[in-house]
Motif scaffolding. Structure first.
Motif, PDB file in Angstrom:
ATOM      1  N   ALA A 136      -2.089   7.648   8.893  1.00  0.00           N
ATOM      2  CA  ALA A 136      -0.645   7.630   8.657  1.00  0.00           C
ATOM      3  C   ALA A 136      -0.365   8.374   7.358  1.00  0.00           C
ATOM      4  O   ALA A 136      -1.072   8.194   6.359  1.00  0.00           O
ATOM      5  CB  ALA A 136      -0.141   6.191   8.549  1.00  0.00           C
ATOM      6  N   VAL A 137       0.661   9.221   7.375  1.00  0.00           N
ATOM      7  CA  VAL A 137       0.996  10.029   6.198  1.00  0.00           C
ATOM      8  C   VAL A 137       2.375   9.646   5.700  1.00  0.00           C
ATOM      9  O   VAL A 137       3.324   9.507   6.479  1.00  0.00           O
ATOM     10  CB  VAL A 137       0.933  11.537   6.543  1.00  0.00           C
ATOM     11  N   LYS A 138       2.477   9.485   4.378  1.00  0.00           N
ATOM     12  CA  LYS A 138       3.745   9.086   3.759  1.00  0.00           C
ATOM     13  C   LYS A 138       4.680  10.272   3.646  1.00  0.00           C
ATOM     14  O   LYS A 138       4.237  11.348   3.225  1.00  0.00           O
ATOM     15  CB  LYS A 138       3.461   8.505   2.367  1.00  0.00           C
ATOM     16  N   ILE A 185       0.847  -1.203   0.000  1.00  0.00           N
ATOM     17  CA  ILE A 185       0.000   0.000   0.000  1.00  0.00           C
ATOM     18  C   ILE A 185       0.879   1.247   0.000  1.00  0.00           C
ATOM     19  O   ILE A 185       0.670   2.180  -0.792  1.00  0.00           O
ATOM     20  CB  ILE A 185      -0.934  -0.005   1.240  1.00  0.00           C
ATOM     21  N   TYR A 186       1.878   1.255   0.886  1.00  0.00           N
ATOM     22  CA  TYR A 186       2.783   2.421   0.997  1.00  0.00           C
ATOM     23  C   TYR A 186       3.457   2.702  -0.337  1.00  0.00           C
ATOM     24  O   TYR A 186       3.548   3.862  -0.769  1.00  0.00           O
ATOM     25  CB  TYR A 186       3.817   2.137   2.080  1.00  0.00           C
ATOM     26  N   GLU A 187       3.926   1.666  -0.984  1.00  0.00           N
ATOM     27  CA  GLU A 187       4.651   1.845  -2.244  1.00  0.00           C
ATOM     28  C   GLU A 187       3.766   2.418  -3.349  1.00  0.00           C
ATOM     29  O   GLU A 187       4.267   3.048  -4.285  1.00  0.00           O
ATOM     30  CB  GLU A 187       5.259   0.510  -2.689  1.00  0.00           C
ATOM     31  N   GLY A 188       2.453   2.208  -3.253  1.00  0.00           N
ATOM     32  CA  GLY A 188       1.539   2.714  -4.275  1.00  0.00           C
ATOM     33  C   GLY A 188       0.988   4.099  -3.985  1.00  0.00           C
ATOM     34  O   GLY A 188       0.158   4.607  -4.750  1.00  0.00           O
ATOM     35  N   MET A 189       1.445   4.694  -2.886  1.00  0.00           N
ATOM     36  CA  MET A 189       0.924   6.009  -2.500  1.00  0.00           C
ATOM     37  C   MET A 189       1.884   7.122  -2.907  1.00  0.00           C
ATOM     38  O   MET A 189       3.091   6.948  -2.936  1.00  0.00           O
ATOM     39  CB  MET A 189       0.705   6.048  -0.974  1.00  0.00           C
ATOM     40  N   ARG A 190       1.319   8.284  -3.206  1.00  0.00           N
ATOM     41  CA  ARG A 190       2.123   9.474  -3.470  1.00  0.00           C
ATOM     42  C   ARG A 190       2.742   9.994  -2.172  1.00  0.00           C
ATOM     43  O   ARG A 190       2.257   9.681  -1.077  1.00  0.00           O
ATOM     44  CB  ARG A 190       1.236  10.584  -4.050  1.00  0.00           C
ATOM     45  N   GLU A 191       3.759  10.838  -2.309  1.00  0.00           N
ATOM     46  CA  GLU A 191       4.276  11.531  -1.130  1.00  0.00           C
ATOM     47  C   GLU A 191       3.178  12.415  -0.544  1.00  0.00           C
ATOM     48  O   GLU A 191       2.395  13.020  -1.285  1.00  0.00           O
ATOM     49  CB  GLU A 191       5.487  12.390  -1.506  1.00  0.00           C
ATOM     50  N   GLN A 192       3.098  12.457   0.774  1.00  0.00           N
ATOM     51  CA  GLN A 192       2.094  13.223   1.520  1.00  0.00           C
ATOM     52  C   GLN A 192       0.692  12.628   1.422  1.00  0.00           C
ATOM     53  O   GLN A 192      -0.288  13.262   1.823  1.00  0.00           O
ATOM     54  CB  GLN A 192       2.062  14.700   1.083  1.00  0.00           C
ATOM     55  N   ALA A 193       0.604  11.421   0.871  1.00  0.00           N
ATOM     56  CA  ALA A 193      -0.695  10.741   0.842  1.00  0.00           C
ATOM     57  C   ALA A 193      -1.010  10.182   2.227  1.00  0.00           C
ATOM     58  O   ALA A 193      -0.118   9.974   3.051  1.00  0.00           O
ATOM     59  CB  ALA A 193      -0.672   9.616  -0.189  1.00  0.00           C
ATOM     60  N   ALA A 194      -2.307   9.925   2.452  1.00  0.00           N
ATOM     61  CA  ALA A 194      -2.746   9.466   3.777  1.00  0.00           C
ATOM     62  C   ALA A 194      -3.374   8.085   3.704  1.00  0.00           C
ATOM     63  O   ALA A 194      -4.134   7.781   2.780  1.00  0.00           O
ATOM     64  CB  ALA A 194      -3.750  10.450   4.357  1.00  0.00           C
TER      65      ALA A 194
END
Length: 257
Positions: free
Chosen positions: A255-257, A165-174
């Motif tokens: 949680a925010v990336k 999931i983390y790897e598929g999220m943009r920076e600052q995504a929640a």
């Protein structure tokens, strides 16, 4: 993250619902809980009467998603079941945020599609049948929602699921996570569970229904301690993690990336 103040106008799903009677039959206790057609048919009533402050959890989730959703990105609801959260989000989020509802139960997704069609929603939305334990589904996401779903994933696989999931999220995504939990202290665990079953009694479930469902969930729903969920999120790479909801043995985190 959006800097523009927004005041979401929620329209929580409140249609007349078929009543959950899945665990009236004593034989239901001998079978592991399944998200099958029988469950899908009554799921909206089931979750509304079984999850404490369900509508408030929906409201908080929509507000937080609205804070982080970015135009021309994707919002994922992992374990979207019958699509109630996505319907609530559709009423609030900008129309150029694409939605992806993911579930491993085709019967749930069929209900979700029906509800979206009935609403006349015009948004770009895709419903995907997938197993989060095997499939990589998140891509270009500004928001990922996973409500009461991680608890059904085998503990052995949870770290990999969160990492993908983390790897598929943009920076600052929640990532918005809500789970049933346990705590270290045995006395508090017993009290929290007792008060949880009191809530279910207040919501019309009989003693036998509560007992039958508890037995059916015994080997299927495995709750973590909040500290374990925080560790999963931080090990995946999330650098900001905060609790936003707590009711005895239920917990919400962002949680925010």
């Amino acid at each position: 993250m959006s800097d523009t103040p927004k005041t979401p106008s929620l329209q929580l799903a409140s249609d007349a619902l078929p009543q959950d009677r899945v665990f009236v039959d004593p034989s239901s206790a001998g079978v592991d809980f399944q998200f099958d057609g029988k469950t899908a048919a009554v799921f909206d009533d089931m979750v509304g009467r079984s999850v404490p402050m369900y509508h408030e959890i929906q409201r908080l989730t929509v507000e937080l998603a609205n804070d982080f959703a970015v135009p021309r990105t994707r919002l994922y609801d992992l374990g979207c079941s019958t699509g109630t959260t996505l319907l609530n989000l559709d009423a609030v989020l900008p129309p150029d945020v694409s939605f992806v509802g993911v579930d491993n139960a085709p019967e749930m997704l069929a209900k979700a599609r029906t509800k979206f069609t009935a609403r006349g929603a015009q948004r770009d939305i895709d419903f995907v049948t997938a197993d989060l334990q095997q499939d990589r589904v998140v891509e270009d996401a500004s928001v990922v929602i996973i409500l009461l779903t991680l608890q059904f994933i085998r503990p052995l696989n949870r770290a990999n699921v969160i990492r993908r999931i983390y790897e598929g999220m943009r920076e600052q995504a929640a990532l918005i996570l809500v789970e049933k939990i346990i705590v270290d202290n045995g006395t508090f665990n017993r009290l929290f569970i007792r008060h949880y079953y009191d809530m279910k009694r207040r919501n019309g479930y009989s003693e036998s229904e509560i007992a039958n469902k508890r037995e059916a969930l015994e080997n299927v729903l495995i709750p973590y301690r909040p500290e374990e969920n925080v560790a999963l999120l931080r090990e995946a790479g999330f650098n900001q993690v905060e609790e936003f909801f707590r009711w005895y043995n239920f917990n919400g985190m962002i949680a925010v990336k």
